[in-house]
Design a protein around this motif. Structure first.
Motif, PDB file in Angstrom:
ATOM      1  N   ASN A  40       0.374  -0.791  -0.198  1.00 42.28           N
ATOM      2  CA  ASN A  40      -0.235   0.148   0.282  1.00 42.28           C
ATOM      3  C   ASN A  40       0.773   1.295   0.197  1.00 42.28           C
ATOM      4  OD1 ASN A  40      -2.700  -1.613   0.180  1.00 42.28           O
ATOM      5  ND2 ASN A  40      -1.871  -2.266   1.944  1.00 42.28           N
ATOM      6  N   PRO A  41       0.075   2.268  -0.369  1.00 44.05           N
ATOM      7  CA  PRO A  41       1.290   3.736  -0.519  1.00 44.05           C
ATOM      8  C   PRO A  41       1.284   3.777   1.006  1.00 44.05           C
ATOM      9  CG  PRO A  41      -0.921   3.482  -2.024  1.00 44.05           C
ATOM     10  CD  PRO A  41      -0.763   2.682  -1.191  1.00 44.05           C
ATOM     11  N   ASP A  42       3.134   4.531   1.211  1.00 40.16           N
ATOM     12  CA  ASP A  42       3.114   4.710   1.953  1.00 40.16           C
ATOM     13  C   ASP A  42       2.346   6.766   2.432  1.00 40.16           C
ATOM     14  OD1 ASP A  42       3.445   6.453   5.133  1.00 40.16           O
ATOM     15  OD2 ASP A  42       5.885   5.959   4.077  1.00 40.16           O
ATOM     16  N   TRP A  43       1.163   6.733   3.114  1.00 40.45           N
ATOM     17  CA  TRP A  43       0.492   7.541   3.293  1.00 40.45           C
ATOM     18  C   TRP A  43       1.006   8.598   3.942  1.00 40.45           C
ATOM     19  CZ3 TRP A  43      -2.331   8.123  -1.360  1.00 40.45           C
ATOM     20  CH2 TRP A  43      -3.209   7.004  -1.580  1.00 40.45           C
ATOM     21  N   GLN A  44       1.149   8.821   4.540  1.00 39.21           N
ATOM     22  CA  GLN A  44       1.930   9.734   5.535  1.00 39.21           C
ATOM     23  C   GLN A  44       3.113  10.593   4.190  1.00 39.21           C
ATOM     24  OE1 GLN A  44       3.146   7.483   8.953  1.00 39.21           O
ATOM     25  NE2 GLN A  44       1.224   8.639   9.852  1.00 39.21           N
ATOM     26  N   ALA A  45       4.043   9.917   4.195  1.00 38.12           N
ATOM     27  CA  ALA A  45       5.089  10.037   2.784  1.00 38.12           C
ATOM     28  C   ALA A  45       5.070  11.209   1.962  1.00 38.12           C
ATOM     29  CB  ALA A  45       6.398   9.129   2.481  1.00 38.12           C
ATOM     30  N   ILE A  46       3.330  10.600   1.662  1.00 36.43           N
ATOM     31  CA  ILE A  46       2.882  10.791   0.054  1.00 36.43           C
ATOM     32  C   ILE A  46       2.040  12.524   1.294  1.00 36.43           C
ATOM     33  CG2 ILE A  46       0.603  11.656  -1.403  1.00 36.43           C
ATOM     34  CD1 ILE A  46       1.340   8.174  -1.250  1.00 36.43           C
ATOM     35  N   GLU A  47       1.198  12.196   2.063  1.00 32.52           N
ATOM     36  CA  GLU A  47       0.735  13.758   2.897  1.00 32.52           C
ATOM     37  C   GLU A  47       2.170  14.680   2.928  1.00 32.52           C
ATOM     38  OE1 GLU A  47      -1.747  15.134   6.243  1.00 32.52           O
ATOM     39  OE2 GLU A  47      -0.428  13.306   6.158  1.00 32.52           O
ATOM     40  N   ALA A  48       3.487  14.023   3.104  1.00 32.64           N
ATOM     41  CA  ALA A  48       4.173  15.252   3.605  1.00 32.64           C
ATOM     42  C   ALA A  48       4.927  15.750   2.334  1.00 32.64           C
ATOM     43  CB  ALA A  48       5.819  14.260   4.170  1.00 32.64           C
ATOM     44  N   GLU A  49       4.864  14.965   1.116  1.00 28.75           N
ATOM     45  CA  GLU A  49       5.395  16.012  -0.119  1.00 28.75           C
ATOM     46  C   GLU A  49       4.144  16.610  -0.448  1.00 28.75           C
ATOM     47  OE1 GLU A  49       7.878  15.345  -1.869  1.00 28.75           O
ATOM     48  OE2 GLU A  49       9.251  14.050  -0.352  1.00 28.75           O
ATOM     49  N   ILE A  50       2.911  16.607  -0.021  1.00 22.43           N
ATOM     50  CA  ILE A  50       1.842  17.708  -0.513  1.00 22.43           C
ATOM     51  C   ILE A  50       2.374  19.186   0.296  1.00 22.43           C
ATOM     52  CG2 ILE A  50      -0.822  17.953  -0.449  1.00 22.43           C
ATOM     53  CD1 ILE A  50      -0.603  14.844  -1.008  1.00 22.43           C
ATOM     54  N   LYS A  51       2.246  18.636   1.791  1.00 20.70           N
ATOM     55  CA  LYS A  51       2.269  19.831   2.646  1.00 20.70           C
ATOM     56  C   LYS A  51       3.854  20.322   1.639  1.00 20.70           C
ATOM     57  CE  LYS A  51      -0.214  18.128   6.390  1.00 20.70           C
ATOM     58  NZ  LYS A  51       0.397  17.750   7.607  1.00 20.70           N
ATOM     59  N   GLN A  52       4.916  19.707   2.064  1.00 23.58           N
ATOM     60  CA  GLN A  52       6.307  20.455   1.573  1.00 23.58           C
ATOM     61  C   GLN A  52       5.942  21.640   0.688  1.00 23.58           C
ATOM     62  OE1 GLN A  52       9.479  17.342   0.898  1.00 23.58           O
ATOM     63  NE2 GLN A  52      10.724  19.946   0.187  1.00 23.58           N
ATOM     64  N   TRP A  53       5.124  20.792  -0.994  1.00 25.60           N
ATOM     65  CA  TRP A  53       5.604  21.322  -2.053  1.00 25.60           C
ATOM     66  C   TRP A  53       4.321  22.363  -2.573  1.00 25.60           C
ATOM     67  CZ3 TRP A  53       9.716  21.652  -4.656  1.00 25.60           C
ATOM     68  CH2 TRP A  53      11.043  20.752  -4.395  1.00 25.60           C
ATOM     69  N   LYS A  54       2.921  22.213  -1.514  1.00 23.27           N
ATOM     70  CA  LYS A  54       1.698  22.605  -1.476  1.00 23.27           C
ATOM     71  C   LYS A  54       1.502  23.159  -3.371  1.00 23.27           C
ATOM     72  CE  LYS A  54       2.735  25.482   2.356  1.00 23.27           C
ATOM     73  NZ  LYS A  54       3.895  24.371   3.245  1.00 23.27           N
ATOM     74  N   PRO A  55       1.541  21.881  -3.698  1.00 27.96           N
ATOM     75  CA  PRO A  55       1.187  21.772  -5.388  1.00 27.96           C
ATOM     76  C   PRO A  55      -0.505  22.541  -5.656  1.00 27.96           C
ATOM     77  CG  PRO A  55       1.440  19.860  -4.660  1.00 27.96           C
ATOM     78  CD  PRO A  55       1.171  20.531  -3.472  1.00 27.96           C
ATOM     79  N   GLN A  56      -0.567  22.865  -6.678  1.00 27.04           N
ATOM     80  CA  GLN A  56      -2.029  23.812  -7.686  1.00 27.04           C
ATOM     81  C   GLN A  56      -3.140  22.733  -7.895  1.00 27.04           C
ATOM     82  OE1 GLN A  56      -1.021  26.732  -9.537  1.00 27.04           O
ATOM     83  NE2 GLN A  56      -2.235  28.086  -8.533  1.00 27.04           N
ATOM     84  N   ALA A  57      -2.288  20.870  -7.806  1.00 25.60           N
ATOM     85  CA  ALA A  57      -2.983  19.762  -8.816  1.00 25.60           C
ATOM     86  C   ALA A  57      -1.848  18.953  -8.538  1.00 25.60           C
ATOM     87  CB  ALA A  57      -3.048  20.118  -9.597  1.00 25.60           C
ATOM     88  N   LEU A  58      -2.364  17.659  -8.629  1.00 27.25           N
ATOM     89  CA  LEU A  58      -1.898  16.640  -8.340  1.00 27.25           C
ATOM     90  C   LEU A  58      -2.574  15.856  -9.746  1.00 27.25           C
ATOM     91  CD1 LEU A  58      -3.149  15.507  -4.837  1.00 27.25           C
ATOM     92  CD2 LEU A  58      -0.575  16.325  -5.588  1.00 27.25           C
ATOM     93  N   ILE A  59      -1.454  15.201 -10.049  1.00 26.83           N
ATOM     94  CA  ILE A  59      -0.689  14.049 -11.363  1.00 26.83           C
ATOM     95  C   ILE A  59      -0.755  12.979 -10.886  1.00 26.83           C
ATOM     96  CG2 ILE A  59      -0.435  14.208 -13.655  1.00 26.83           C
ATOM     97  CD1 ILE A  59      -0.277  16.991 -13.572  1.00 26.83           C
ATOM     98  N   VAL A  60      -1.158  12.099 -11.369  1.00 25.71           N
ATOM     99  CA  VAL A  60      -1.418  10.441 -11.541  1.00 25.71           C
ATOM    100  C   VAL A  60      -0.605   9.793 -13.114  1.00 25.71           C
ATOM    101  CG1 VAL A  60      -1.689   7.520 -10.836  1.00 25.71           C
ATOM    102  CG2 VAL A  60      -2.024   9.916  -8.913  1.00 25.71           C
ATOM    103  N   GLY A  61       0.773   8.983 -12.999  1.00 25.92           N
ATOM    104  CA  GLY A  61       0.095   8.935 -14.592  1.00 25.92           C
ATOM    105  C   GLY A  61      -0.055   7.212 -14.533  1.00 25.92           C
ATOM    106  N   ILE A  62      -0.415   7.443 -15.747  1.00 24.93           N
ATOM    107  CA  ILE A  62      -1.689   5.268 -15.889  1.00 24.93           C
ATOM    108  C   ILE A  62      -0.464   5.180 -16.864  1.00 24.93           C
ATOM    109  CG2 ILE A  62      -3.562   5.093 -16.597  1.00 24.93           C
ATOM    110  CD1 ILE A  62      -4.375   6.331 -13.820  1.00 24.93           C
ATOM    111  N   PRO A  63      -0.239   4.440 -17.145  1.00 28.25           N
ATOM    112  CA  PRO A  63       0.579   3.663 -17.381  1.00 28.25           C
ATOM    113  C   PRO A  63      -0.166   2.174 -18.881  1.00 28.25           C
ATOM    114  CG  PRO A  63       0.995   1.844 -15.635  1.00 28.25           C
ATOM    115  CD  PRO A  63      -0.401   3.434 -15.292  1.00 28.25           C
ATOM    116  N   TYR A  64       0.427   2.356 -20.264  1.00 27.71           N
ATOM    117  CA  TYR A  64      -0.674   2.067 -20.664  1.00 27.71           C
ATOM    118  C   TYR A  64       0.678   1.427 -21.861  1.00 27.71           C
ATOM    119  CZ  TYR A  64      -5.023   4.002 -20.120  1.00 27.71           C
ATOM    120  OH  TYR A  64      -6.034   4.560 -19.424  1.00 27.71           O
ATOM    121  N   TYR A  65       0.261  -0.060 -22.864  1.00 21.09           N
ATOM    122  CA  TYR A  65       0.674  -0.562 -23.640  1.00 21.09           C
ATOM    123  C   TYR A  65       0.975   0.701 -24.230  1.00 21.09           C
ATOM    124  CZ  TYR A  65       0.972  -4.948 -21.774  1.00 21.09           C
ATOM    125  OH  TYR A  65       0.926  -6.466 -20.890  1.00 21.09           O
TER     126      TYR A  65
END
Length: 78
Positions: A40-65
């Protein structure tokens, strides 16, 4: 809203890569890699990155062939 800063996630079953991006310069810079915890994702580490960078948007890359069809990681990333 004019989005200028984003935080991107490259999902993997063992690790998640994180990068910051700017829409003004159209550049991205790798930040760090977060290990999955028990499959499972380390949600606490992800939250820390979001708090540090304060982005206006989050993007998740979706892989395809290359032909555009889904692969086994497509659903996992969703």
């Amino acid at each position: 809203m004019n989005i200028t800063s984003v935080l991107g996630f490259d999902y993997g079953k063992k690790r998640i890569g994180i990068a910051t991006g700017q829409t003004i310069t159209k550049t991205a810079t790798p930040c760090r890699t977060i290990n999955q915890t028990g499959g499972n994702p380390d949600w606490q580490a992800i939250e820390a990155e979001i708090k540090q960078w304060k982005p206006q948007a989050l993007i998740v890359g979706i892989p395809y062939y290359p032909d555009g069809s889904e692969n086994p990681m497509t659903d996992a990333a969703r």
